[in-house]
Design a protein around this motif. Structure first.
Motif, mmCIF file in Angstrom:
data_model
loop_
_atom_site.group_PDB
_atom_site.id
_atom_site.type_symbol
_atom_site.label_atom_id
_atom_site.label_comp_id
_atom_site.label_asym_id
_atom_site.label_seq_id
_atom_site.Cartn_x
_atom_site.Cartn_y
_atom_site.Cartn_z
ATOM 1 N N LYS A 202 0.444 7.474 10.091
ATOM 2 C CA LYS A 202 0.642 7.879 8.700
ATOM 3 C C LYS A 202 -0.647 7.664 7.915
ATOM 4 O O LYS A 202 -1.097 8.516 7.169
ATOM 5 C CB LYS A 202 1.761 7.022 8.084
ATOM 6 C CG LYS A 202 2.877 7.845 7.452
ATOM 7 C CD LYS A 202 3.826 6.944 6.712
ATOM 8 C CE LYS A 202 4.999 6.525 7.571
ATOM 9 N NZ LYS A 202 5.767 5.437 6.980
ATOM 10 N N ASN A 203 -1.274 6.498 8.154
ATOM 11 C CA ASN A 203 -2.500 6.183 7.430
ATOM 12 C C ASN A 203 -3.606 7.188 7.757
ATOM 13 O O ASN A 203 -4.385 7.562 6.885
ATOM 14 C CB ASN A 203 -2.986 4.777 7.798
ATOM 15 C CG ASN A 203 -2.057 3.727 7.216
ATOM 16 O OD1 ASN A 203 -1.245 4.053 6.343
ATOM 17 N ND2 ASN A 203 -2.162 2.507 7.694
ATOM 18 N N ASP B 9 3.264 -0.383 3.190
ATOM 19 C CA ASP B 9 3.127 0.637 2.147
ATOM 20 C C ASP B 9 3.334 -0.011 0.783
ATOM 21 O O ASP B 9 4.214 -0.861 0.627
ATOM 22 C CB ASP B 9 4.186 1.736 2.333
ATOM 23 C CG ASP B 9 3.820 2.662 3.493
ATOM 24 O OD1 ASP B 9 2.638 2.643 3.902
ATOM 25 O OD2 ASP B 9 4.709 3.378 3.989
ATOM 26 N N GLU B 10 2.549 0.427 -0.187
ATOM 27 C CA GLU B 10 2.600 -0.220 -1.491
ATOM 28 C C GLU B 10 4.013 -0.183 -2.094
ATOM 29 O O GLU B 10 4.505 -1.178 -2.615
ATOM 30 C CB GLU B 10 1.607 0.434 -2.448
ATOM 31 C CG GLU B 10 1.397 -0.392 -3.705
ATOM 32 C CD GLU B 10 0.462 0.263 -4.714
ATOM 33 O OE1 GLU B 10 0.543 1.501 -4.875
ATOM 34 O OE2 GLU B 10 -0.324 -0.464 -5.326
ATOM 35 N N GLU C 277 2.920 3.785 11.639
ATOM 36 C CA GLU C 277 2.284 3.429 10.379
ATOM 37 C C GLU C 277 0.804 3.819 10.410
ATOM 38 O O GLU C 277 0.268 4.374 9.461
ATOM 39 C CB GLU C 277 2.419 1.934 10.157
ATOM 40 C CG GLU C 277 2.592 1.585 8.715
ATOM 41 C CD GLU C 277 3.238 0.223 8.580
ATOM 42 O OE1 GLU C 277 2.808 -0.513 7.758
ATOM 43 O OE2 GLU C 277 4.137 -0.079 9.353
ATOM 44 N N LYS D 206 11.487 -2.683 3.567
ATOM 45 C CA LYS D 206 11.362 -1.340 4.183
ATOM 46 C C LYS D 206 12.705 -0.627 4.157
ATOM 47 O O LYS D 206 12.793 0.541 3.782
ATOM 48 C CB LYS D 206 10.868 -1.462 5.633
ATOM 49 C CG LYS D 206 9.364 -1.499 5.763
ATOM 50 C CD LYS D 206 8.975 -1.441 7.240
ATOM 51 C CE LYS D 206 7.471 -1.637 7.380
ATOM 52 N NZ LYS D 206 7.110 -1.994 8.763
ATOM 53 N N LYS E 88 -1.923 7.653 0.822
ATOM 54 C CA LYS E 88 -0.816 6.710 0.724
ATOM 55 C C LYS E 88 -1.360 5.291 0.700
ATOM 56 O O LYS E 88 -2.024 4.852 1.629
ATOM 57 C CB LYS E 88 0.132 6.876 1.908
ATOM 58 C CG LYS E 88 1.433 6.164 1.697
ATOM 59 C CD LYS E 88 2.519 6.812 2.491
ATOM 60 C CE LYS E 88 3.869 6.447 1.936
ATOM 61 N NZ LYS E 88 4.935 7.151 2.610
ATOM 62 N N LYS E 89 -1.103 4.560 -0.408
ATOM 63 C CA LYS E 89 -1.705 3.231 -0.549
ATOM 64 C C LYS E 89 -0.948 2.186 0.254
ATOM 65 O O LYS E 89 0.276 2.201 0.317
ATOM 66 C CB LYS E 89 -1.711 2.827 -2.028
ATOM 67 C CG LYS E 89 -3.032 3.074 -2.693
ATOM 68 C CD LYS E 89 -3.081 2.433 -4.052
ATOM 69 C CE LYS E 89 -3.710 1.058 -3.989
ATOM 70 N NZ LYS E 89 -3.819 0.444 -5.317
ATOM 71 N N THR E 90 -1.684 1.308 0.856
ATOM 72 C CA THR E 90 -1.050 0.193 1.559
ATOM 73 C C THR E 90 -1.592 -1.126 1.001
ATOM 74 O O THR E 90 -2.662 -1.159 0.388
ATOM 75 C CB THR E 90 -1.335 0.224 3.076
ATOM 76 O OG1 THR E 90 -2.732 0.170 3.258
ATOM 77 C CG2 THR E 90 -0.754 1.455 3.725
#
Lengths: 166, 218
Positions: free
Chosen positions: A9-10, A33-34, A6, A74, A16-18
């Motif tokens: 990914k960020n 993740d949003e 994760e 998820k 990518k919004k979280t």
């Protein structure tokens, strides 16, 4: 294990919004993740109406339960998961003791996640269906408002259903 | 040994319970869970408390539950008449037979069902029967069709009209170009033209309230 990819990914895809969900019971935080978190209608409404800050506080749900909820979200946010995979994953999530299931069904209800509400209710029903009514009363914390005579009368109406039960 | 173990188990349970933030579940969740239980569990759980009793009383039958009435009975042995409940898992349970169905010369026949209530014909009388709470009331007589019933192919069904809060019986037989609609509330029959003929008309499934006759050719 789950947090490492994760973070990666960020780092590689910052667009990518979280969202961060925080259990107000034990202050545990979860970065999600949003699109995963938005399966909760409650959270979606908060985000849509701009009520959601950087950290979304989740009252009355413990970190342990919130982790289960996020696991469910998820799994169901994964577009490549087959129906069979999801069924197996759901069964794994609800393979818990009855008290955890009750916390989970309350969480699913509060966060308004229809699928989770459905599988958890079904699991609770399966877990209690063969229990004596006295145990069910205890599990659900229901006060017995019958007098012994009244209870005996209700029981006598369908005696056959009580065969083999105390 | 045994009481000690039981005590231990109980302590464990109470400990586990204190983890629960809300000791009481909202009624909507309880209802959701109850609606997934089979009839024998529900009948036992009426003993949990008075509010549970009334919730279960109001519950509709599960769609998957099918009531089957066994007809393997010799006319003079009434006790061989049995009503069985088959749930969606395939397990079979015998249900008590309501008194009005116990007639030595007439066999009960299920003519339709709706909202968990069964329409049962015994001779020329139709009964509405709710196996869950054992309520059985005489709904309407089919005396006027006494002669129409012989030798014809009968299609029947039960439906609920929420507008008039009435259960309605629909009857059709292959010899007529009209269907008969009986009102259980008013005990009256109404003729409605029915422009299809033949043996291919079957009763369609009832979903919620509406009843439909399905013509296989159209």
């Amino acid at each position: 294990m789950a947090s490492a990819p994760e973070n990666e990914k960020n780092a590689s895809a910052p667009e990518k919004k979280t969202l961060t969900l925080k259990s107000m019971i034990n202050n545990e935080e979860f970065v999600v993740d949003e699109h995963v978190a938005l399966q909760s209608v409650t959270i979606k409404n908060m985000v849509d109406s701009d009520c959601a800050g950087d950290v979304i506080p989740v009252p009355t749900i413990s970190g342990e339960i919130l982790a289960l909820v996020i696991e469910y979200c998820k799994n169901h946010a994964n577009p490549s998961a087959s129906e069979d995979d999801l069924k197996k994953a759901d069964a794994g999530i609800v393979a818990k003791d009855i008290y955890t299931l009750i916390d989970l069904v309350l969480a699913a209800n509060f966060l308004d996640i229809k699928g989770l509400l459905e599988v958890t209710s079904q699991k609770i029903a399966d877990s209690i269906k063969d229990l004596p009514h006295q145990d069910v009363r205890e599990i659900f914390g229901v006060e017995n408002d019958y007098t012994p005579e009244e209870e005996a009368a209700v029981r006598a109406e369908h005696d056959w259903a009580f065969e083999g039960f105390p | 040994m045994e009481p000690g173990r039981r005590e231990h188990k109980k302590n464990q349970k109470i400990e586990a319970k204190s983890k629960t933030q809300f000791p009481y579940l909202p009624e909507e969740i309880v209802l959701r869970i109850l609606s997934k239980l089979s009839i024998d569990s529900l009948l036992r759980f009426r003993c949990v408390s008075k509010p549970w009793h009334s919730s279960i009383h109001d519950l509709k039958f599960k769609q998957q539950q099918v009531i089957v009435m066994s007809k393997r009975v010799e006319k003079w042995i009434i006790k061989n008449l049995s009503i069985q409940l088959i749930d969606h898992r395939g397990s079979i349970k015998n249900l008590p037979v309501p008194k009005p169905f116990m007639q030595p010369t007439k066999l009960p026949e299920i003519m339709g069902s709706c909202n968990g209530i069964l329409l049962v014909r015994v001779g020329l009388d139709c009964f509405l029967w709710n196996p869950l709470n054992r309520c059985c009331t005489k709904a309407i007589s089919i005396e006027r069709f006494r002669y129409n019933f012989n030798g014809y192919f009968i299609v029947s069904g039960l439906c609920y009209d929420s507008y008039t809060d009435d259960y309605k019986i629909v009857l059709w037989n292959s010899g007529h170009c009209f269907v008969m609609v009986g009102s259980c509330r008013n005990k009256t029959w109404t003729e409605i033209p029915f422009p299809y003929y033949g043996r291919k008309v079957r009763a369609g499934p009832t979903i919620g309230g509406p009843f439909s006759l399905v013509d296989k050719e159209n």
